[in-house]
Every structure is written in C-alpha cells, then in structure tokens.
Write an enzyme that holds these catalytic residues in place. Structure first.
Site, PDB file in Angstrom:
ATOM      1  CG  ASP A  21     -19.362 107.538  33.916  1.00 19.19           C
ATOM      2  OD1 ASP A  21     -19.320 107.023  35.060  1.00 19.19           O
ATOM      3  OD2 ASP A  21     -18.422 108.173  33.427  1.00 19.19           O
ATOM      4  CG  ASN A  69     -16.344  98.679  36.290  1.00 19.49           C
ATOM      5  OD1 ASN A  69     -17.376  98.587  35.641  1.00 19.49           O
ATOM      6  ND2 ASN A  69     -15.644  99.811  36.328  1.00 19.49           N
TER       7      ASN A  69
HETATM    8  C1  FPP Z   1     -20.666 104.070  36.293  1.00 17.36           C
HETATM    9  O1  FPP Z   1     -20.852 105.013  37.303  1.00 17.36           O
HETATM   10  C2  FPP Z   1     -21.535 102.927  36.531  1.00 17.36           C
HETATM   11  C3  FPP Z   1     -21.095 101.661  36.775  1.00 17.36           C
HETATM   12  C4  FPP Z   1     -19.669 101.297  36.832  1.00 17.36           C
HETATM   13  C5  FPP Z   1     -22.036 100.571  37.041  1.00 17.36           C
HETATM   14  C6  FPP Z   1     -23.337 100.611  36.321  1.00 17.36           C
HETATM   15  C7  FPP Z   1     -24.122  99.450  36.775  1.00 17.36           C
HETATM   16  C8  FPP Z   1     -25.442  99.447  37.011  1.00 17.36           C
HETATM   17  C9  FPP Z   1     -26.295 100.637  36.807  1.00 17.36           C
HETATM   18  C10 FPP Z   1     -26.071  98.173  37.498  1.00 17.36           C
HETATM   19  C11 FPP Z   1     -26.572  97.370  36.336  1.00 17.36           C
HETATM   20  C12 FPP Z   1     -27.586  96.407  36.786  1.00 17.36           C
HETATM   21  C13 FPP Z   1     -28.219  95.500  35.980  1.00 17.36           C
HETATM   22  C14 FPP Z   1     -29.280  94.646  36.560  1.00 17.36           C
HETATM   23  C15 FPP Z   1     -27.874  95.338  34.560  1.00 17.36           C
HETATM   24  P1  FPP Z   1     -19.617 105.435  38.212  1.00 17.36           P
HETATM   25  O2  FPP Z   1     -19.641 104.634  39.464  1.00 17.36           O
HETATM   26  O3  FPP Z   1     -18.351 105.318  37.437  1.00 17.36           O
HETATM   27  O4  FPP Z   1     -19.967 106.909  38.517  1.00 17.36           O
HETATM   28  P2  FPP Z   1     -18.955 108.113  38.759  1.00 17.36           P
HETATM   29  O5  FPP Z   1     -18.225 108.330  37.472  1.00 17.36           O
HETATM   30  O6  FPP Z   1     -19.847 109.233  39.121  1.00 17.36           O
HETATM   31  O7  FPP Z   1     -18.054 107.687  39.893  1.00 17.36           O
END
Ligand code: FPP
Length: 238
Positions: A21, A69
C-alpha cells in the site's frame, strides 16, 4: 556477520504476504500522478523478492490487485493491468532463470484474454522452479477465494462430514503452499483488506508507515526481526 546471515540463525518466516500500500501517496508526495507510484511499486517487487531470497524466505505473496480495485477510476485500472502485463513480458525470462516459481491467486473472470494467457504461461513455465515462490494475488479477494473453494467442494460432491479445514485449504488458490507466517502492510494502515483471510488466521502482522515503493531490503529485515521477536502461540498457552 552480515545482518541477513545473522537473521538466518533464528527462524525466518517461510511465507510472507505483503499488502503493497501507499503507491498513490508516494507519487502524490512527489507531485507525480498516482500511476507513477504504481510503476515504482512494480519495480520494487523485484528488489524485495531478491531480499527475500537472501533471507531464506521460501514464498512471497504480493497483493497486486483486489476484486475491489475494479472500482477505481478506469484509467488507473487499465494502467495496473498494463503494468502486470508488461511486468510478465519484461521480467519472466530473468525470474525463470533465477528459479522463481510464479503462482497466481485470484479469479480470471474480467481479465483480458491476453493477460490470462500471459499469467497461465508464466505459471506453467516456472512451475518446477524452487528458489522461491512469487505468488501474485491478482483479481484476488479472500472472501471470493473461500466462495470459489466451497463451490468446487460442492461440485466435486465431497460429503459435508468430510469437509475439514485441510480440505478447504486444498481448494484455495494457495493449495500446496504453507500458510503465511507474517503479513506485512506498508503505507500506514492497519487493515487486512480481504487479503489471505483464511490462510493468515495465525500469521503475525507487521505494519509500517513506509510507502511501498520505499520499502527496501533494510525494511524487510526490520520486519523479519520484529517477527523473530514475537512469541507465536497458535491459541495455546506458554
Ligand atoms: C496500493 O497502493 C497498491 C495497489 C492497489 C496496486 C499494487 C500493484 C502493483 C505494485 C503492481 C503489481 C505488478 C506486478 C507485476 C505483480 P494505493 O494506490 O492504494 O496507494 P494509496 O493508498 O497511497 O492511494
């Protein structure tokens, strides 16, 4: 003695789950679009995977995309799909060469045919590798996983009195993997967010305010050190 060597003397978790996250906030704090955070977060998986191998961790489950998501703005969803597709395209040879076994936990419904094919191809190609398992929780929800498991159990006609915890575990996406010993959540929140809710019943939990793209080998070692200082009782007394 290197820190990683010293840590190997105490029991290292076999399976670590990570809720990655804070990508969006990492980007916003730099004046960048949220998707730049997801790009940096994707790159970080390789760094943490290497650190996990060095520590002797045998399986890493990363929460890449939850069933919830899909509700994010469409451009962000499309970008995340593209990152996963490009990640497989660009990293598969190297991951395979290093003995990484790629697994997928999640539903295929709703995922493009092309990406489904890539995921199945990566899983099939690496299925005999044994350096570490990289289990990608993609289009994953813990409740959906349990629903899918129950459907399969019913479809196979397993009698009710033969349904045990072991049977259910065998029908989860993670069949054959050990339960996670440690769940790490970056980004400062204290929630499980529907991640490995069955498997993590007795996992230790570690939360850090560090945003996922900044979570490096030293941060992983810190999490493992905290884990090693915990007393796991599995519902028993000392
Ligand atoms: C949460 O951060 C992250 C996600 C919803 C996506 C995570 C996905 C990746 C890192 C890509 C994975 C790729 C592969 C190849 C497996 P957020 O967007 O919720 O952050 P925030 O809480 O700061 O808004």
């Amino acid at each position: 003695m290197a820190k990683a060597d010293k840590q190997a003397e105490k029991p290292v978790p076999s399976h670590v789950g990570i809720i990655m996250d804070g990508n969006g906030r990492w980007a916003q704090s730099r004046g960048l679009p949220r998707v730049a955070g997801h790009r940096a977060g994707t790159k970080n998986i390789r760094r943490v995977l290497e650190a996990a191998v060095d520590l002797g961790i045998k399986a890493l489950t990363v929460y890449a995309f939850s069933t919830e998501n899909w509700g994010r703005p469409r451009p962000e969803v499309m970008h995340l799909m593209r990152l996963i597709s490009d990640g497989i395209r660009d990293e598969l040879d190297e991951l395979d060469a290093r003995g990484v076994q790629i697994r997928h936990s999640g539903r295929m419904a709703g995922v493009s045919d092309y990406l489904q094919k890539q995921i199945r191809g990566a899983v099939e190609r690496t299925k005999n590798n044994d350096t570490i398992i990289l289990n990608v929780a993609f289009n994953y929800g813990g409740r959906a996983e349990i629903v899918d498991a129950i459907k399969h159990i019913v479809q196979e006609g397993i009698p009710a009195d033969e349904v045990t915890e072991e049977v259910i575990s065998r029908y989860l996406y993670t069949a054959g993997m050990p339960d996670p010993d440690l769940i790490i959540r970056t980004g400062g929140e204290y929630r499980l967010s529907n991640f490995l809710i069955w498997q993590a019943a007795y996992a230790e939990y570690y939360a850090t305010p560090t945003f996922w793209p900044d979570f490096d080998a030293a941060e992983l070692q810190r999490a493992i050190a905290v884990y090693q200082g915990r007393e796991r009782r599995f519902g028993l007394i000392k």
